[in-house]
Design an enzyme around this catalytic site. Structure first.
Site: not given
Ligand code: MEV
Length: 419
Positions: A256, A369
C-alpha cells in the site's frame, strides 16, 4: 562519489504555493493560462458533465510535485495528487538520498496488455484448436485495431486454457496486444468483443465475458537504486523486508505504501488508479503467495532496493486529455512514451516504499505525519488559514505528540498573543 548535478528544487517545500508554482512554471515553460488551469484543478462543470453521469459538482485534491528524482540519468519533477500528508515529502527526501548514489535506473517492457474471452461448454481441445488457427485469429485482431498496428503496436499472441468448473467445461481464450502509449482498455475490449464470434465459430460454446485483465503480466516495470551506506539504517530496512516476506498482513501494507506514490502519479496524469492498484496486488499474489513488490539486499556493503510490478499507465487516451493531466504529462514530466511514464512510476513506488519503511524502522511514521497534519487539524479546530499556517510553523520541529488538544491549546495561545 557520484557526479550528479544538484537538485535545483531542493527546499521548494519552504516556499508558499504561488511561489512554488512560479518556480515550476519557469522551469517547465508553463503559460499563464496553464498556471491558471493548475491553480483551479483543470476541470469545469461543463467538462465534468461530459465525463461522467449525474454530475453535481467538482471535488478537489492537492496537486504537488515531488522533487529530486533522477531516473536513468534524467531529472524529473513528479506531479502527485492525493490527500495524505507526508507522502510527497517522503518521496522527495528519498529521491535526494538515492541521488547521492546516482539516482534510479528503471526499465519497462513493451506495453503489452492481455484480453480474455470466457467460454462456457466449448468443444474439447480449445487450446489445441486456437494454437492451430493462431495466424488467422491474429489477422482478425489486426483488422479490429488497424490504427494500433499502424503505430507499431497491435496484436501479438493468442492462446487458451481449459478447465472444469461448477458449470461444466470452461475455457478462456487469452490474447495480447501492444497498445503503444495508451493504457489500452478500449482497444483490448474492442478486440475482445470483435474476436469472440471468430472464436465460437472455431470452438463452439457460449461466450460469457469479453474484457481485458488488469493483471497485465506482460507490461512490467522494474526500478533499482542504492539508498544508503549506513549499516544501521540498512539493518532496519532488511528487517522490514523480512517481515513483509513472511507476514501477509505486513506485505499488504508494505505494498500500500508503494501505491501511495504510484496512484498519486496515476491520478495526476489522468490514469486509472484502480486498474494499477488491482494489477499491483494481483501481481503480488501471482506466485500463489502474496509477496512484497520491493526487495532490499546488501551488495558490496551498500543497501540496494528493487521493485517489479505491472504498470498499465498511458500517456494518450481518454483520462489523459484532462487539461491538468496534459500539463503534468507534457510540461512537468515531459514524458515521451508510456514506457517512460512507467519507469518514473516504478522509481517513485520504490522511493515511497523506502520512505515508509525507513520512517517505520526509525522514529515511526506518526510523529512526522501528525506534524504535517497539524494544518488540517488546526482548520478542524476552527483556525483561519493564516492561523493554520502559524500553527504548522509552531509544530514543524515539535518533538512532543501533535494531538487535537495540543492544537487547540496552541490556537488559544496564538489568539491571546494576537489580541
Ligand atoms: C501509509 O499510507 C503507508 C504505510 O503504512 C506504508 C507502510 O507501512 O509500509 C506507512
Amino acid at each position: 562519489m557520484f557526479n550528479v548535478p544538484e537538485d535545483k528544487f531542493s527546499g521548494l517545500y519552504k516556499r508558499p504555493p504561488e511561489e512554488r508554482l512560479a518556480a515550476i512554471a519557469s522551469e517547465c515553460g508553463l503559460s499563464s493560462d496553464e498556471m491558471a488551469v493548475l491553480r483551479a484543478g483543470g476541470l469545469t462543470i461543463a467538462e465534468a458533465d461530459l465525463m461522467r453521469e449525474n454530475v453535481i459538482g467538482l471535488y478537489s485534491l492537492p496537486l504537488s510535485v515531488a522533487t529530486g528524482f533522477r531516473i536513468n540519468g534524467k531529472d524529473y519533477l513528479i506531479p502527485m495528487v492525493g490527500e495524505e500528508p507526508s507522502v510527497v515529502a517522503g518521496a522527495s527526501k528519498v529521491a535526494k538520498m538515492a541521488r547521492e548514489f546516482g539516482g534510479f535506473t528503471a526499465v519497462s517492457t513493451e506495453p503489452v496488455m492481455i484480453g480474455e474471452i470466457s467460454l462456457l461448454k466449448p468443444d474439447p481441445d480449445v487450446a489445441v484448436t486456437v494454437a492451430a488457427h493462431k495466424q488467422d485469429l491474429l489477422k482478425v485482431m489486426n483488422e479490429l485495431a488497424p490504427t494500433m498496428s499502424a503505430r507499431g503496436g497491435g496484436p501479438r499472441d493468442v492462446w487458451a486454457r481449459e478447465y472444469a468448473c461448477a458449470h461444466g467445461r470452461c475455457a478462456v481464450v487469452y490474447f495480447s496486444v501492444d497498445v503503444r502509449d495508451a493504457m489500452g482498455a478500449n482497444t483490448v475490449n474492442r478486440i475482445a468483443e470483435g474476436l469472440a464470434p471468430a472464436i465460437t465459430s472455431l470452438v463452439g460454446g457460449k461466450v460469457v465475458m469479453r474484457i481485458l485483465t488488469n493483471l497485465s503480466v506482460k507490461r512490467i516495470s522494474r526500478a533499482r537504486a542504492q539508498f544508503t551506506d549506513d549499516p544501521e539504517m540498512a539493518k532496519g530496512i532488511l528487517f522490514a523486508q523480512s517481515f513483509a516476506e513472511n507476514d501477509i498482513f505486513r506485505a499488504v501494507t508494505h505494498n500500500k505504501g508503494i501505491m501511495n506514490g504510484i496512484s498519486a502519479l496515476a491520478l495526476a496524469t489522468g490514469n486509472d488508479t484502480r486498474a494499477v492498484e488491482a494489477g499491483a496486488h494481483g501481481y503480488a499474489a501471482y506466485s500463489s503467495f502474496y509477496r512484497p513488490l520491493t526487495k532490499y539486499y546488501i551488495e558490496d556493503g551498500k543497501l540496494i532496493g528493487e521493485i517489479e510490478l505491472p504498470l498499465a499507465l498511458g500517456t494518450v487516451g481518454s483520462g489523459t486529455s484532462h487539461k491538468a493531466a496534459r500539463i503534468c504529462l507534457d510540461k512537468i514530466l515531459k514524458v515521451k512514451s508510456s514506457q517512460e511514464l512507467c519507469n518514473i512510476a516504478a522509481a517513485l513506488g520504490l522511493a515511497q516504499n523506502f520512505a515508509a519503511i525507513r520512517a517505520l524502522t526509525q522514529e515511526g511514521i506518526n510523529k512526522g505525519h501528525m506534524r504535517l497534519h497539524s494544518k488540517t487539524l488546526a482548520l478542524m479546530a476552527g483556525a483561519t488559514l493564516d492561523e493554520a499556517v502559524r500553527i504548522y510553523e509552531h509544530f514543524r520541529n515539535y518533538d512532543g505528540e501533535v494531538t487535537m488538544s495540543a492544537i487547540k491549546h496552541a490556537l488559544d495561545e496564538l489568539r491571546k498573543v494576537r489580541r
